[in-house]
Design a protein around this motif. Structure first.
Motif, short mmCIF file in Angstrom:
data_model
loop_
_atom_site.label_atom_id
_atom_site.label_comp_id
_atom_site.label_asym_id
_atom_site.label_seq_id
_atom_site.Cartn_x
_atom_site.Cartn_y
_atom_site.Cartn_z
N GLY A 206 3.06 -4.56 12.08
CA GLY A 206 3.47 -4.10 10.89
C GLY A 206 2.82 -4.06 9.64
N GLY A 207 1.53 -3.98 9.74
CA GLY A 207 0.50 -3.75 8.48
C GLY A 207 0.82 -2.57 7.69
N CYS A 208 1.00 -1.42 8.62
CA CYS A 208 0.82 -0.17 7.79
C CYS A 208 1.91 -0.15 6.70
N PRO A 209 2.98 -0.55 6.79
CA PRO A 209 4.03 -0.48 5.57
C PRO A 209 3.55 -1.25 4.37
N LEU A 210 2.73 -2.33 4.65
CA LEU A 210 2.31 -3.02 3.83
C LEU A 210 0.98 -2.63 2.90
N VAL A 212 -1.79 -2.11 4.85
CA VAL A 212 -3.05 -2.40 5.54
C VAL A 212 -4.07 -1.33 6.00
N GLY A 213 -3.37 -0.22 6.38
CA GLY A 213 -4.07 0.84 6.96
C GLY A 213 -4.17 1.12 8.50
N ALA A 214 -3.47 -0.09 9.00
CA ALA A 214 -3.32 -0.03 10.46
C ALA A 214 -2.09 -1.06 10.70
N ASP A 215 -1.96 -1.15 12.15
CA ASP A 215 -0.68 -1.94 12.45
C ASP A 215 -1.23 -3.44 12.22
N ALA A 216 -2.28 -3.73 12.33
CA ALA A 216 -2.97 -5.15 12.44
C ALA A 216 -4.06 -4.95 11.47
N GLY A 217 -4.38 -6.16 10.62
CA GLY A 217 -5.51 -6.13 10.15
C GLY A 217 -5.68 -7.04 8.83
N PRO A 218 -6.66 -7.44 8.23
CA PRO A 218 -6.57 -7.98 6.76
C PRO A 218 -5.86 -7.54 5.74
N ASP A 219 -5.18 -8.39 4.97
CA ASP A 219 -4.53 -7.70 3.76
C ASP A 219 -4.71 -8.64 2.61
N PRO A 220 -5.65 -8.12 1.77
CA PRO A 220 -5.89 -8.90 0.66
C PRO A 220 -5.00 -8.91 -0.50
N GLY A 221 -5.28 -9.71 -1.45
CA GLY A 221 -4.26 -9.76 -2.75
C GLY A 221 -3.21 -10.84 -2.52
N ARG A 222 -3.16 -11.88 -1.62
CA ARG A 222 -2.22 -12.66 -1.57
C ARG A 222 -2.39 -14.00 -2.39
N HIS A 223 -1.46 -14.71 -2.83
CA HIS A 223 -1.61 -15.72 -3.94
C HIS A 223 -2.46 -16.88 -3.87
N ILE A 224 -3.27 -17.15 -4.97
CA ILE A 224 -4.28 -18.39 -4.72
C ILE A 224 -3.74 -19.69 -4.19
N SER A 225 -2.41 -20.00 -4.14
CA SER A 225 -1.97 -21.20 -3.71
C SER A 225 -2.24 -21.30 -2.25
#
Length: 268
Positions: A206-210, A212-225
């Motif tokens: 479900g990465g495309c709606p986020l 990501v550019g594909a259904d699966a893969g790395p997604d940057p920009g998550r919180h520093i915690s």
């Protein structure tokens, strides 16, 4: 790394391991509270017994820039063998996964399952249909109990964060059957760090709606915690599936796929 027993505050009596010699800021992001622990003579002493009301993002940024470590406030159930603190919102399968994680990793603390916030930490019935964890993007999120949380945070040392994030990443990229079952991926995503300095997220489905550019893969920009706690979003259809979560625990343990035993999540 610096290990010591905490004196006072919410971690009184617990042993923690941190990266910085001066002390640690313990942040409770949902409430905007924080405690400062000064390191003295091999112990961590709470500066104040009462929490400080601080903006969590500002507190984290300030602490890191001044050379203090930062960790999330662990939730209830830190002790070995403790019972499920919230059976109305936490499934037995997820709690067994926590106990297996505790048996596997000495530095781990329980970072929480249920929280009143968007996403998998909350339960589907209280979230709007636009929330990404309710089945908007992944049909399997429409299955499973609507009144249970479906994520877990595991707070741990930097070395452990790097080890377990890399194991998950290797397994996800190899489409390990313990993560990718015949019924679909067990995890929506995991967020941690592979190098101790950069937050790393991998979306299994479900990465495309986020974006990501594909259904699966790395997604940057998550919180520093996520530098100090490993987050696992569990596809809601699997939040009651102890066998599926035992497979995830097997990946974390470093077992080869041919040697895993999904029936031993509670034993670690």
């Amino acid at each position: 790394m610096y290990e010591g027993t905490c004196v006072g505050g919410p971690l009184d009596g617990h042993t923690i391991t941190v990266r910085c010699p001066d002390g640690v800021l313990v942040a409770d992001r949902p409430t905007g509270r924080a405690w400062l622990y000064d390191r003295r003579e091999g112990e961590f002493h709470a500066r104040d017994q009462q929490a400080r009301q601080l903006d969590p993002d500002r507190a984290v940024t300030t602490a890191l820039s001044e050379g203090w470590d930062v960790m999330a406030l662990p939730d209830a159930g830190m002790a070995d063998g403790a019972g499920n603190p919230d059976p109305l919102r936490i499934t037995d399968a997820i709690w067994r996964f926590w106990l297996g994680s505790k048996a596997l990793e000495p530095s781990v603390l329980f970072g929480g399952v249920y929280a009143v916030k968007p996403g998998y930490h909350s339960y589907r019935d209280r979230l709007p249909s636009t929330d990404y964890s309710t089945g908007r993007d992944v049909a399997a999120d429409k299955r499973g109990p609507g009144d249970k949380a479906s994520a877990i945070d595991l707070t741990m040392s930097t070395a452990a964060m790097m080890k377990y994030t890399k194991r998950l990443d290797d397994a996800a990229r190899a489409r390990d059957p313990r993560l990718y079952t015949p019924d679909g991926p067990v995890l929506r995503e995991f967020i941690g760090t592979k190098d101790g300095s950069v937050v790393y997220c991998y979306v299994l489905m479900g990465g495309c709606p986020l974006g990501v550019g594909a259904d699966a893969g790395p997604d940057p920009g998550r919180h520093i915690s996520h530098l100090w706690h490993l987050h696992l979003s569990i596809i809601r259809a699997f939040c009651t599936d102890a066998d599926a979560l035992a497979g995830v625990l097997s990946v974390l343990s470093g077992q080869p796929v041919d040697g895993c035993d999904r029936a031993t999540a509670e034993d670690g």
